[in-house]
Write an enzyme that holds these catalytic residues in place. Sequence first.
Site, PDB file in Angstrom:
ATOM      1  N   SER A   1       0.850  -1.189   0.000  1.00 51.48           N
ATOM      2  CA  SER A   1       0.000   0.000   0.000  1.00 51.48           C
ATOM      3  C   SER A   1       0.879   1.230   0.000  1.00 51.48           C
ATOM      4  O   SER A   1       2.047   1.170   0.399  1.00 51.48           O
ATOM      5  CB  SER A   1      -0.886   0.021   1.245  1.00 51.48           C
ATOM      6  OG  SER A   1      -0.116   0.371   2.399  1.00 51.48           O
ATOM      7  N   ASP A   2       0.338   2.348  -0.433  1.00 50.94           N
ATOM      8  CA  ASP A   2       1.008   3.604  -0.158  1.00 50.94           C
ATOM      9  C   ASP A   2       0.907   3.842   1.353  1.00 50.94           C
ATOM     10  O   ASP A   2       0.151   3.170   2.056  1.00 50.94           O
ATOM     11  CB  ASP A   2       0.366   4.750  -0.950  1.00 50.94           C
ATOM     12  CG  ASP A   2       1.335   5.888  -1.229  1.00 50.94           C
ATOM     13  OD1 ASP A   2       2.315   6.035  -0.469  1.00 50.94           O
ATOM     14  OD2 ASP A   2       1.126   6.633  -2.201  1.00 50.94           O
TER      15      ASP A   2
END
Length: 774
Positions: A298-299
């Site tokens: 994920s960011d």
Amino acid sequence: MVEKNAMNTLLKLALLLLTLPSQAISNSPPFACDSANPSTSSLPFCQRSLSLEKRAEDLVSRLTLQEKISQLGNTGPAIPRLGIPSFQWWSEGLHGVSNYGRGIRFNGGAIAAATSFPQVILAAAAFDPLLWYRIGQAVGTEARAFYNGGQADGLTFWTPNINIFRDPRWGRGQETPGEDPLTVGKYAVAYVRGLQGDSFHGGGLGGKLLASACCKHLTAYDLDNWKGVNRVSFDAKVTAQDMADTYQPPFRSCVEEGQASGIMCSYNSVNGIPTCADPNLLSATARQAWGFNGYITSDCDAVATIFANHSYVNSPAEAVASAIRAGVDVDCGPFMQNHAAEALQQRKLFNSDIDRALRNQFMVRMRLGLFDGNPQTLAFGNLGPTQVCMPEHQALALDAARAGLVLLKNEAHLLPLSKAKLASLAVIGPNSNSAWKLLGDYAGPPCSSVTPLQALKSYVGDVRYLPGCDTAACAAAAVDDAAKLAGEVDQVVLFMGLDQEQEFEDLDRVDLVLPRMQEKLITRVAMAAKRPVILIIISGGPVDISFAKINPSIGAIVWAGYPGQAGGTAISEVLFGDHNPGGKLPMTWYPQSFTAVPMTDMRMRADAAGGYPGRTYRFYNGKVVYPFGYGLSYTGYSYRFVKATAEVIFSRSNGGRGDLKTTSVEEMGPDECQKLRISAVVRVKNEGDIAGKHPVMVFARHSSAAAGSPVKQLVGFEPVYLGAGEEVNMTFGISPCLHLARAEPDGSMVLDQGSYFLVVGDQEHPLELRPLNV
């Protein structure tokens, strides 16, 4: 990732404290499966003769549930009983090894700097895949050297950024290779292959990784913070048509051709679903349709936003479950580590889901050689501190800056300047004497740096300097002092534009004009100068400089992007003719009036009825300041089609549409598409008396394009160096299925029969596409 506002800065500081690596600073690289430790070296996951899948499966099976959960964040703590060291997934290498992540240390060891290449948008202006590959290769080499030198806790680099530069106001557009899907895709493939240690043409990796590249940010992510709309809650409304021919192709190329070992899902939602919670995007598309074989991260804090910002689920546990079951393997941040147990207890998540994520993680770590014993004794083990800031890498940084500089205006051949005839020079502007402003975002400490002012002093004995404005914001300007100085010297060079306070991650622009007093300062200086002045624009995004374009007192304009550690030298070389500029704009430069278009409107195609002008050179129907692909030179080039395919015949297959003029690419199948090839031989000649290098760009357009088709489309490009008067034949191979197909509203790709034109410069070649037996 790195935020600009105070609130996010505090949040990031808290995240940093939570995720600091447990491993102490060392002068040797961390690794598992130490041959000196008989209790672990004989375990199956340490046996290099076994497949990666079996090794990872064995390792995961030995972990306790608590140990498994501990590995779900970007900082995976050590597992001492199995001899597994801690691992930091978050490192950055956008255009050089950077200290923006958590995995690299520029202190406490022998390495204090890294080669800082031009920001991606300027490197893209060279339209040179081999150059992009060599930059990636240098960054990968220096990354491994940091690791072997004990100054890195990981080898997974969250780069490249291959989102389309859709809107000129985007603060992160500087990180991308521009607005064209073909160009961005080719950049992704070249850079990933270089960074990961593959050959330029691919297929030479053999499963091993020099460093791990990560394609980001999947997908339709190109808004950070615009007029109160923030990326962490933005829902991008994207048509299937735009997704098929604009937003997704670079990621598909990055995976299928580049063989990237990492993917990052983005903050935003797409059509109501957060990308990090979308199984169709991460699993069905990336893993199954594209064949992705690596880890998905994920960011930073993007899993948390599924609940906190998008309100897509009702609890943190559900957010973790939705992300892992969609396909996320690593969370940047502690959110999954903190809430996975709760998700398991509530049976929203199962052990098998976590096991799958960890297998993906550990297979990448194994491909990096970190479970094969001491990496210094294996592949890439000879790389160390002496491979960082090597002369070859620094020379490449200079070559890349030279290749990307774009000459936008050169009235009456003002440039190049003559050293012999120029006695005095005024250097004015806030970007004249700051080395760090030349780097762009995600830059680490550079090996060396030369400001434009310093570089110009080596060409002219009498150089006088005035900043004019303290910063690019230019709230106040010393206009009178600058005008006075301009009237006292033989030549004036102005270094204006933007900086990281104007455009940055989490900071989008609201205007396209130069900030505040800059235009007034430039205009007054130009009026006061003895001869037309030279304007250098430092910026990542495009700027509306129409006033300068039409002002006869501004004789030359150069766009320098953020040219990296060697930018000052490269700019000076261009100004004085030691290098002939050949870069081409990788994005459209729009007028200020474009700011009336909401940045939140994700549509690519124009809508005449609604007054929507469309976006990028492929669909935009409004006026431009400078078009995509524009760039001048100190010489002139001519083009001529020597030989090219005149007709392409393909099988008819319309997917039941009833329109016999349209053929489904999917139903044609890969075998027939592979057979369909267009060849074009173009004679390129340097018509001038100065040698130069520039990219030859081939476009295609349909003579009567269907609604929603691109106005034109780049189908091939390649740089060429030609001496004065020299000419050469260049061959371009074009795939109709890849380069001429258009997207239907439902996202399917089709070929239209009829007349097309291949275009190079001012030359066109007719091409007919028709189905068999028609």
